[in-house]
Design a protein around this motif. Structure first.
Motif, PDB file in Angstrom:
ATOM      1  N   ALA A  84      18.225  68.454  66.766  1.00 50.09           N
ATOM      2  CA  ALA A  84      16.787  68.965  67.169  1.00 50.09           C
ATOM      3  C   ALA A  84      16.779  70.245  66.163  1.00 50.09           C
ATOM      4  CB  ALA A  84      16.319  68.923  68.438  1.00 50.09           C
ATOM      5  N   ALA A  85      17.922  71.216  66.618  1.00 47.91           N
ATOM      6  CA  ALA A  85      17.817  72.619  66.168  1.00 47.91           C
ATOM      7  C   ALA A  85      17.952  72.073  64.491  1.00 47.91           C
ATOM      8  CB  ALA A  85      19.036  73.289  66.812  1.00 47.91           C
ATOM      9  N   ALA A  86      18.704  71.496  63.885  1.00 48.59           N
ATOM     10  CA  ALA A  86      18.892  71.287  62.704  1.00 48.59           C
ATOM     11  C   ALA A  86      17.680  70.718  62.028  1.00 48.59           C
ATOM     12  CB  ALA A  86      20.074  70.394  62.108  1.00 48.59           C
ATOM     13  N   GLY A  87      16.917  69.832  62.610  1.00 48.24           N
ATOM     14  CA  GLY A  87      15.705  69.384  62.031  1.00 48.24           C
ATOM     15  C   GLY A  87      16.174  67.885  61.538  1.00 48.24           C
ATOM     16  N   LEU A  88      17.076  67.213  62.194  1.00 48.94           N
ATOM     17  CA  LEU A  88      17.347  66.098  61.917  1.00 48.94           C
ATOM     18  C   LEU A  88      16.794  64.713  62.808  1.00 48.94           C
ATOM     19  CD1 LEU A  88      21.142  66.703  61.288  1.00 48.94           C
ATOM     20  CD2 LEU A  88      19.719  66.226  59.688  1.00 48.94           C
ATOM     21  N   VAL A  89      16.060  65.310  63.663  1.00 46.07           N
ATOM     22  CA  VAL A  89      15.328  64.143  64.426  1.00 46.07           C
ATOM     23  C   VAL A  89      13.728  64.960  64.697  1.00 46.07           C
ATOM     24  CG1 VAL A  89      16.944  62.976  65.674  1.00 46.07           C
ATOM     25  CG2 VAL A  89      16.316  65.292  66.656  1.00 46.07           C
ATOM     26  N   ASP A  90      13.092  63.820  64.799  1.00 42.46           N
ATOM     27  CA  ASP A  90      11.463  64.261  65.169  1.00 42.46           C
ATOM     28  C   ASP A  90      11.574  64.250  66.833  1.00 42.46           C
ATOM     29  OD1 ASP A  90      10.307  64.514  62.843  1.00 42.46           O
ATOM     30  OD2 ASP A  90      10.090  62.111  62.444  1.00 42.46           O
ATOM     31  N   LEU A  91      10.998  65.534  67.109  1.00 44.42           N
ATOM     32  CA  LEU A  91      10.909  65.656  68.707  1.00 44.42           C
ATOM     33  C   LEU A  91       9.445  64.986  69.152  1.00 44.42           C
ATOM     34  CD1 LEU A  91      12.031  69.391  68.680  1.00 44.42           C
ATOM     35  CD2 LEU A  91      13.453  67.586  69.932  1.00 44.42           C
ATOM     36  N   ASP A  92       9.879  64.840  70.476  1.00 41.33           N
ATOM     37  CA  ASP A  92       8.530  64.331  71.137  1.00 41.33           C
ATOM     38  C   ASP A  92       7.897  65.531  71.882  1.00 41.33           C
ATOM     39  OD1 ASP A  92       9.105  61.797  70.800  1.00 41.33           O
ATOM     40  OD2 ASP A  92      10.698  61.703  72.271  1.00 41.33           O
ATOM     41  N   GLY A  93       8.663  66.584  71.862  1.00 35.54           N
ATOM     42  CA  GLY A  93       7.918  67.825  72.283  1.00 35.54           C
ATOM     43  C   GLY A  93       8.738  68.916  72.264  1.00 35.54           C
ATOM     44  N   GLY A  94       7.989  70.083  72.403  1.00 33.28           N
ATOM     45  CA  GLY A  94       8.936  71.330  72.295  1.00 33.28           C
ATOM     46  C   GLY A  94       8.875  72.290  70.949  1.00 33.28           C
ATOM     47  N   ARG A  95       9.642  73.286  70.824  1.00 36.41           N
ATOM     48  CA  ARG A  95       9.481  74.125  69.751  1.00 36.41           C
ATOM     49  C   ARG A  95      10.718  74.755  69.379  1.00 36.41           C
ATOM     50  NH1 ARG A  95       5.442  78.728  67.900  1.00 36.41           N
ATOM     51  NH2 ARG A  95       6.913  80.274  67.871  1.00 36.41           N
ATOM     52  N   VAL A  96      11.011  74.635  68.110  1.00 38.11           N
ATOM     53  CA  VAL A  96      12.261  75.135  67.484  1.00 38.11           C
ATOM     54  C   VAL A  96      11.982  76.408  66.733  1.00 38.11           C
ATOM     55  CG1 VAL A  96      14.426  74.942  66.065  1.00 38.11           C
ATOM     56  CG2 VAL A  96      13.470  73.150  67.609  1.00 38.11           C
ATOM     57  N   SER A  97      12.282  77.671  67.205  1.00 35.24           N
ATOM     58  CA  SER A  97      11.924  78.922  66.315  1.00 35.24           C
ATOM     59  C   SER A  97      13.315  79.710  65.822  1.00 35.24           C
ATOM     60  CB  SER A  97      11.088  79.900  66.831  1.00 35.24           C
ATOM     61  OG  SER A  97      10.202  79.611  67.771  1.00 35.24           O
ATOM     62  N   ILE A  98      13.004  79.913  64.597  1.00 32.89           N
ATOM     63  CA  ILE A  98      14.404  80.874  64.302  1.00 32.89           C
ATOM     64  C   ILE A  98      13.797  82.267  63.552  1.00 32.89           C
ATOM     65  CG2 ILE A  98      16.237  80.959  62.325  1.00 32.89           C
ATOM     66  CD1 ILE A  98      16.246  77.963  62.441  1.00 32.89           C
ATOM     67  N   GLY A  99      14.233  83.036  64.386  1.00 31.11           N
ATOM     68  CA  GLY A  99      13.835  84.555  63.876  1.00 31.11           C
ATOM     69  C   GLY A  99      12.302  84.714  64.091  1.00 31.11           C
ATOM     70  N   GLY A 100      11.836  84.084  65.307  1.00 31.47           N
ATOM     71  CA  GLY A 100      10.436  84.042  65.258  1.00 31.47           C
ATOM     72  C   GLY A 100       9.418  83.038  64.534  1.00 31.47           C
ATOM     73  N   ARG A 101      10.010  82.504  63.646  1.00 34.56           N
ATOM     74  CA  ARG A 101       9.110  81.518  62.736  1.00 34.56           C
ATOM     75  C   ARG A 101       9.317  80.216  63.261  1.00 34.56           C
ATOM     76  NH1 ARG A 101      10.250  78.976  56.969  1.00 34.56           N
ATOM     77  NH2 ARG A 101      12.630  78.738  57.484  1.00 34.56           N
ATOM     78  N   ASP A 102       8.140  79.546  63.648  1.00 32.17           N
ATOM     79  CA  ASP A 102       8.301  78.164  64.070  1.00 32.17           C
ATOM     80  C   ASP A 102       8.671  77.117  63.026  1.00 32.17           C
ATOM     81  OD1 ASP A 102       7.735  75.667  65.261  1.00 32.17           O
ATOM     82  OD2 ASP A 102       5.636  76.187  65.946  1.00 32.17           O
ATOM     83  N   VAL A 103      10.000  76.738  63.173  1.00 36.26           N
ATOM     84  CA  VAL A 103      10.258  75.577  62.238  1.00 36.26           C
ATOM     85  C   VAL A 103      10.249  74.386  62.760  1.00 36.26           C
ATOM     86  CG1 VAL A 103      11.853  77.390  60.970  1.00 36.26           C
ATOM     87  CG2 VAL A 103      13.053  75.932  63.127  1.00 36.26           C
ATOM     88  N   THR A 104       9.651  73.968  63.661  1.00 42.68           N
ATOM     89  CA  THR A 104       9.391  72.511  64.545  1.00 42.68           C
ATOM     90  C   THR A 104       9.281  71.516  63.536  1.00 42.68           C
ATOM     91  OG1 THR A 104       8.766  73.709  66.346  1.00 42.68           O
ATOM     92  CG2 THR A 104       8.941  71.361  66.410  1.00 42.68           C
ATOM     93  N   GLY A 105       8.202  71.826  62.703  1.00 41.76           N
ATOM     94  CA  GLY A 105       7.995  70.626  61.688  1.00 41.76           C
ATOM     95  C   GLY A 105       8.607  70.521  60.401  1.00 41.76           C
ATOM     96  N   LEU A 106       9.567  71.654  60.203  1.00 37.71           N
ATOM     97  CA  LEU A 106      10.146  71.696  58.926  1.00 37.71           C
ATOM     98  C   LEU A 106      11.360  70.926  58.421  1.00 37.71           C
ATOM     99  CD1 LEU A 106      10.223  75.497  58.349  1.00 37.71           C
ATOM    100  CD2 LEU A 106       8.427  73.957  57.747  1.00 37.71           C
ATOM    101  N   GLU A 107      11.742  70.358  57.387  1.00 32.37           N
ATOM    102  CA  GLU A 107      12.722  69.545  57.036  1.00 32.37           C
ATOM    103  C   GLU A 107      14.048  70.593  57.044  1.00 32.37           C
ATOM    104  OE1 GLU A 107      12.955  66.496  55.310  1.00 32.37           O
ATOM    105  OE2 GLU A 107      11.101  66.234  56.199  1.00 32.37           O
TER     106      GLU A 107
END
Ligand SMILES: Nc1ncnc2c1ncn2[C@@H]1O[C@H](COP(=O)(O)OP(=O)(O)OP(=O)(O)O)[C@@H](O)[C@H]1O
Length: 396
Positions: A84-107
């Protein structure tokens, strides 16, 4: 990729080797080591594979430069969290951010993270050097800079002498070093390690553990390190996160988690041998809370209660093996116990002892001078005890 996260469709273009080879969107970073360091924030992550819940609302914050080791039994969701942190699966919910940038939908390639898997495939036809520099070349990093980063990574990972060899001419440990070097030259904001050492023998694991610690300290990137080996997690992690059935049960420094496990599960999972867990009853002795175990009354004057002690209630007493042994100053007698078996570890001896109905493990001397079947006087350091509720398993 080692594991299939494909019961549901993995993300388009996902898969570790390709992820590392692609990454065309990541720009070169000539200011290696000097740009602002970033944190990784995982907030309320949810993921299900059909009817199987892999992540059940997981939150975890990893500070810049921090390494969090994630442990838990097989199938608890560790790899899913990393994916999920790497972006290798599509989440059903929640948010992943790196340095404050929302990367949840990013490849994966848009997140500037480096993933190191166990047995991560190197390109078999390329030399070790080319394996390390290939991704940089694809991203258009200038040749001189790619070379400089290669030399630095090779020095840090002690692979200067094997850079000309192909993967087939390398040992397992050397291959894994090359894979880590390849991850390192990306200069990522976050390192994601998924059991990178589990195929290696014990001595090599210990060596590479040191390398990873050193390399990581040098980069100041945050890191999530998945392992099922709790000893490795204790040795490497600035903090440990203990996971079970899709949830994180406790996060803390290795010492905190070892000394003050918040649940009986964490107490049993972290530490080898496992913490002894013995059923008892809480009583009050001259106004001081005490434990009743068979004929024994064990006073607990200094216990830091999470909730007010309630005399009469059943409890589970947790004691580490090293807090049980021969009577000594400050310890409390548990009476004579029968030795069931002995297991020398080298530095000391683990003794399995019969204590009434219970079997407990104590750490005795290197040469304990007793044998199976003998009776020995045993005492415990009760100031180190943990107490749990038998119903909720929570620390009392
Ligand atoms: N692609 C998939 N399809 C269906 N179920 C999956 C898939 N991947 C994982 N699971 C299930 O999700 C749960 C979490 O799996 P995950 O691989 O994250 O656990 P883990 O803690 O990494 O396990 P291990 O230590 O054995 O690698 C498990 O019950 C697993 O069987």
């Amino acid at each position: 990729m080692q594991r299939q996260h494909g019961g549901r469709a993995p993300r388009r273009g996902a898969g570790a080797p390709r992820l590392l080879a692609r990454g065309t969107l990541v720009r070169a970073r000539p200011d290696l080591g000097r740009r602002p360091v970033k944190d990784l924030s995982l907030a309320d992550l949810r993921l299900a594979y059909g009817s199987v819940t892999a992540l059940d609302g997981v939150s975890l914050e990893i500070a810049p430069g921090e390494l969090v080791a994630l442990v838990g039994p097989s199938g608890c969701g560790k790899s899913s969290l990393l994916a999920a942190a790497a972006g290798l699966v599509d989440l059903d919910g929640g948010r992943v951010s790196i340095g404050g940038r929302d990367v949840t939908g990013l490849e994966p390639g848009e997140r500037n993270v480096s993933v190191v898997f166990q047995g991560l495939a190197l390109y078999p036809t390329m030399s070790a050097a080319r394996n390390v520099t290939f991704g940089m070349r694809m991203r258009g990093v200038p040749r001189a800079e790619a070379q400089a980063r290669l030399i630095e990574a090779a020095r840090l990972l002690r692979i200067e002498d094997i850079l000309d060899r192909r993967p087939a001419q390398l040992s397992g440990g050397q291959r894994q070093r090359v894979a880590i070097a390849r991850a390192l030259v990306r200069d990522p904001d976050a390192f994601l390690f998924d059991e990178p050492l589990s195929s290696l023998d014990a001595a090599l694991r210990a060596d590479l553990r040191d390398e990873i610690r050193r390399v990581h300290a040098r980069t100041q990137a945050c890191a999530l390190y998945v392992t099922h080996d709790q000893a490795e997690a204790m040795a490497l992690g600035d903090r440990l996160a203990v996971m079970r059935a899709g949830r994180i049960l406790q996060v803390g420094t290795p010492r905190e988690v070892y000394n003050r496990p918040q649940t009986a599960f964490v107490a049993g999972f972290v530490g080898a041998p496992r913490m002894n867990l013995v059923p008892a009853r809480l009583v009050a002795e001259a106004g001081v809370p005490a434990l009743e175990l068979g004929d024994h009354r064990l006073p607990l004057p200094g216990y830091a209660w999470s909730e007010p002690p309630e005399p009469g209630r059943p409890v589970v007493l947790g004691l580490r093996a090293e807090d049980i042994g021969r009577p000594r100053l400050g310890s409390h007698s548990l009476g004579a116990m029968r030795v069931v078996s002995l297991e020398p570890t080298g530095a000391d001896t683990l003794a399995r002892l019969a204590w009434g109905e219970a079997a407990i493990v104590a750490r005795l001397e290197r040469d304990p001078g007793v044998g199976a079947g003998d009776l020995v006087e045993i005492a415990a350091d009760l100031s180190r005890a943990s107490l749990f509720c038998p119903r909720t398993e929570r620390r009392l």
